[in-house]
Design a protein around this motif. Structure first.
Motif, mmCIF file in Angstrom:
data_model
loop_
_atom_site.group_PDB
_atom_site.id
_atom_site.type_symbol
_atom_site.label_atom_id
_atom_site.label_comp_id
_atom_site.label_asym_id
_atom_site.label_seq_id
_atom_site.Cartn_x
_atom_site.Cartn_y
_atom_site.Cartn_z
ATOM 1 N N GLY A 1 0.968 -1.100 -0.179
ATOM 2 C CA GLY A 1 0.058 0.014 -0.196
ATOM 3 C C GLY A 1 0.999 1.267 0.160
ATOM 4 N N LYS A 2 0.597 2.237 -0.617
ATOM 5 C CA LYS A 2 1.319 3.329 -0.975
ATOM 6 C C LYS A 2 0.764 4.762 -0.828
ATOM 7 N N SER A 3 -0.298 4.458 0.113
ATOM 8 C CA SER A 3 -1.223 5.994 0.134
ATOM 9 C C SER A 3 -0.385 6.791 1.093
ATOM 10 N N ASN A 4 -0.840 8.042 0.855
ATOM 11 C CA ASN A 4 -0.294 9.290 1.479
ATOM 12 C C ASN A 4 -0.665 9.146 3.349
ATOM 13 N N HIS B 1 2.074 -2.045 -4.365
ATOM 14 C CA HIS B 1 1.023 -1.706 -4.586
ATOM 15 C C HIS B 1 0.264 -2.482 -5.576
ATOM 16 N N ILE B 2 -0.632 -1.951 -6.027
ATOM 17 C CA ILE B 2 -1.547 -2.873 -6.729
ATOM 18 C C ILE B 2 -0.800 -3.406 -8.102
ATOM 19 N N PHE B 3 0.083 -2.580 -8.810
ATOM 20 C CA PHE B 3 0.865 -2.926 -9.823
ATOM 21 C C PHE B 3 2.185 -3.695 -9.428
ATOM 22 N N MET C 1 -4.942 2.136 17.978
ATOM 23 C CA MET C 1 -3.698 3.229 18.168
ATOM 24 C C MET C 1 -3.942 4.620 17.438
ATOM 25 N N THR C 2 -4.731 4.611 16.483
ATOM 26 C CA THR C 2 -4.676 5.941 15.659
ATOM 27 C C THR C 2 -5.373 6.979 16.395
ATOM 28 N N ILE C 3 -6.280 6.729 17.262
ATOM 29 C CA ILE C 3 -6.952 7.638 18.002
ATOM 30 C C ILE C 3 -5.986 8.208 19.202
HETATM 31 P P1 NAD Z 1 -5.958 3.518 -0.221
HETATM 32 O O1 NAD Z 1 -7.221 2.893 -0.943
HETATM 33 O O2 NAD Z 1 -5.615 4.884 -0.024
HETATM 34 O O3 NAD Z 1 -4.639 2.716 -0.758
HETATM 35 C C1 NAD Z 1 -4.615 1.341 -0.809
HETATM 36 C C2 NAD Z 1 -3.157 1.014 -1.190
HETATM 37 O O4 NAD Z 1 -2.961 -0.636 -1.311
HETATM 38 C C3 NAD Z 1 -2.888 1.420 -2.846
HETATM 39 O O5 NAD Z 1 -1.815 1.773 -2.626
HETATM 40 C C4 NAD Z 1 -3.103 0.428 -3.551
HETATM 41 O O6 NAD Z 1 -2.261 0.313 -4.849
HETATM 42 C C5 NAD Z 1 -2.685 -0.775 -2.480
HETATM 43 N N1 NAD Z 1 -3.404 -1.977 -3.090
HETATM 44 C C6 NAD Z 1 -4.640 -2.318 -3.127
HETATM 45 N N2 NAD Z 1 -5.050 -3.427 -3.109
HETATM 46 C C7 NAD Z 1 -3.865 -4.096 -3.432
HETATM 47 C C8 NAD Z 1 -3.452 -5.477 -3.916
HETATM 48 N N3 NAD Z 1 -4.358 -6.362 -4.237
HETATM 49 N N4 NAD Z 1 -2.269 -5.824 -3.960
HETATM 50 C C9 NAD Z 1 -1.238 -4.850 -3.695
HETATM 51 N N5 NAD Z 1 -1.676 -3.501 -3.143
HETATM 52 C C10 NAD Z 1 -2.807 -3.290 -3.333
HETATM 53 O O7 NAD Z 1 -6.204 2.873 1.415
HETATM 54 P P2 NAD Z 1 -5.501 3.235 2.731
HETATM 55 O O8 NAD Z 1 -6.342 4.752 3.098
HETATM 56 O O9 NAD Z 1 -4.160 3.467 2.866
HETATM 57 O O10 NAD Z 1 -6.054 2.522 3.409
HETATM 58 C C11 NAD Z 1 -5.874 0.863 3.535
HETATM 59 C C12 NAD Z 1 -6.468 0.095 4.428
HETATM 60 O O11 NAD Z 1 -6.179 0.528 5.722
HETATM 61 C C13 NAD Z 1 -7.999 0.338 4.352
HETATM 62 O O12 NAD Z 1 -8.619 -0.988 4.720
HETATM 63 C C14 NAD Z 1 -8.355 1.135 5.557
HETATM 64 O O13 NAD Z 1 -9.465 1.099 6.011
HETATM 65 C C15 NAD Z 1 -7.380 0.890 6.459
HETATM 66 N N6 NAD Z 1 -7.169 1.841 7.275
HETATM 67 C C16 NAD Z 1 -7.060 1.636 8.704
HETATM 68 C C17 NAD Z 1 -6.586 2.634 9.525
HETATM 69 C C18 NAD Z 1 -6.598 2.369 11.309
HETATM 70 O O14 NAD Z 1 -6.878 3.301 11.892
HETATM 71 N N7 NAD Z 1 -6.497 1.131 11.566
HETATM 72 C C19 NAD Z 1 -6.373 4.004 9.328
HETATM 73 C C20 NAD Z 1 -6.320 4.109 7.953
HETATM 74 C C21 NAD Z 1 -6.726 3.206 7.032
#
Ligand code: NAD
Length: 293
Positions: free
Chosen positions: A165-168, A189-191, A268-270
């Motif tokens: 996962g590479k979200s910001n 990431h997904i690719f 942990m987030t809160i």
């Molecule tokens: P996002 O959708 O912004 O990013 C998802 C990332 O995962 C993307 O970079 C995508 O390329 C990658 N990805 C998706 N499917 C994939 C696969 N099959 N193989 C490889 N890479 C894959 O999501 P986010 O905001 O980063 O959140 C990710 C997860 O974490 C979600 O389930 C979200 O609910 C959870 N989350 C939990 C907390 C918490 O407090 N525990 C906080 C934020 C997000």
């Protein structure tokens, strides 16, 4: 059997420490840290999150300031509010609940928050500080992941870490924090091709993909530490639903340690948001001067 990393218990300890820190700040310097939470619209999930954050803020002795704007509030109106909160000395942290309605440019709004009050750590200044290791405010979920890892890992140097996962908000900042600890980090990431093979080489796996049952037992080497950030609601045929992460938890018994979902990263987030608010207040107030305001 893998050690279970108990996020609920670890978050509770952080919150106790924050409450103590808040009490000390009030006694020694006469300040109460304040967190402003801004919600635009009536998204049901956001209402729940905001309510939970406000209650926890007050429970730890901090001031909670809630601002609710109508779903059709203009971007200008929201930017005006943020400007006022930036200037308000009783506000030490500002959190704008995401997602914002489509007619509002989220990036512009986040950029308008004073980086010193940016307790979510999303402002470009804090992103830059994280990537240069120069001490800004760190996003809460990634910070929470590190605090969980810290309970089972003492020396990170040279460990191979794979972040899926590479979200910001999760993937990229977690990767930066692991790099800062001298891990060798691969961000997937997904690719990404050959994902299972890459994960098999990892000492630390952090998965934040939002894809239930993505990481299988045979992807994870014996003795690895796994942090599952994913939160996915799945519905059974009988209509009941439950939360699961991005791993197949039952297949990970050979890992050294794993986080459960729920009860791992979630709490942990809160806790980290509140610890960031205390930190922002401490930085704003500066060292004790002896006089009470
Ligand atoms: P996002 O959708 O912004 O990013 C998802 C990332 O995962 C993307 O970079 C995508 O390329 C990658 N990805 C998706 N499917 C994939 C696969 N099959 N193989 C490889 N890479 C894959 O999501 P986010 O905001 O980063 O959140 C990710 C997860 O974490 C979600 O389930 C979200 O609910 C959870 N989350 C939990 C907390 C918490 O407090 N525990 C906080 C934020 C997000």
């Amino acid at each position: 059997m893998a050690e279970l990393i108990d996020g609920k218990a670890i978050a509770a300890r952080i919150e106790t420490d924050v409450a103590e820190g808040v009490g000390r700040l009030a006694r020694e310097q006469g300040y109460v840290p304040g967190l402003a939470v801004v919600l635009v619209g009536e998204d049901p999930a956001s209402l729940v999150y905001v309510g939970r954050k406000s209650r926890k803020t007050r429970a730890l002795g901090m001031r909670s300031i809630e601002h609710r704007l109508a779903a059709d509030a203009s971007e200008r109106e929201l930017l005006g509010l943020i400007g006022r909160l930036n200037r308000d000395p009783v506000v030490h942290g500002i959190l704008v609940q995401l997602p914002l309605p489509a007619h509002i440019d989220s990036a512009r709004v986040l950029d308008a928050i004073d980086p010193r009050k940016d307790v979510d750590g999303f402002h470009p200044v804090n992103v830059g500080r994280l990537s240069t290791g120069t001490g800004g405010l760190v996003p809460c979920t990634p910070l929470g992941c590190m605090r969980l890892l810290d309970t089972v890992i003492t020396d990170y140097r040279g460990l191979k870490a794979v972040v899926i996962g590479k979200s910001n908000i999760v993937g990229k900042p977690v990767a930066m924090l692991l790099l800062e600890r001298e891990c060798t980090v691969t961000v997937c990431h997904i690719f990404t091709r050959d994902l299972p093979e890459i994960v098999r080489g990892a000492d630390i796996v952090v998965v934040a993909a939002g894809h239930p049952a993505l990481v299988r037992g045979d992807w994870v080497k014996a003795g690895a530490v796994v942090v599952d950030v994913g939160i996915n609601r799945i519905t059974a045929v009988d209509g009941s639903s439950r939360l699961v992460g991005d791993t197949v938890f039952d297949e990970l018994g050979h890992a050294a340690a794993i986080t459960p979902v729920p009860g791992g990263v979630g709490p942990m987030t809160i806790a980290c948001l509140l610890s960031n608010t205390l930190e922002a207040a401490r930085r704003a107030i500066g060292p004790a001067t002896g006089h009470v305001r």
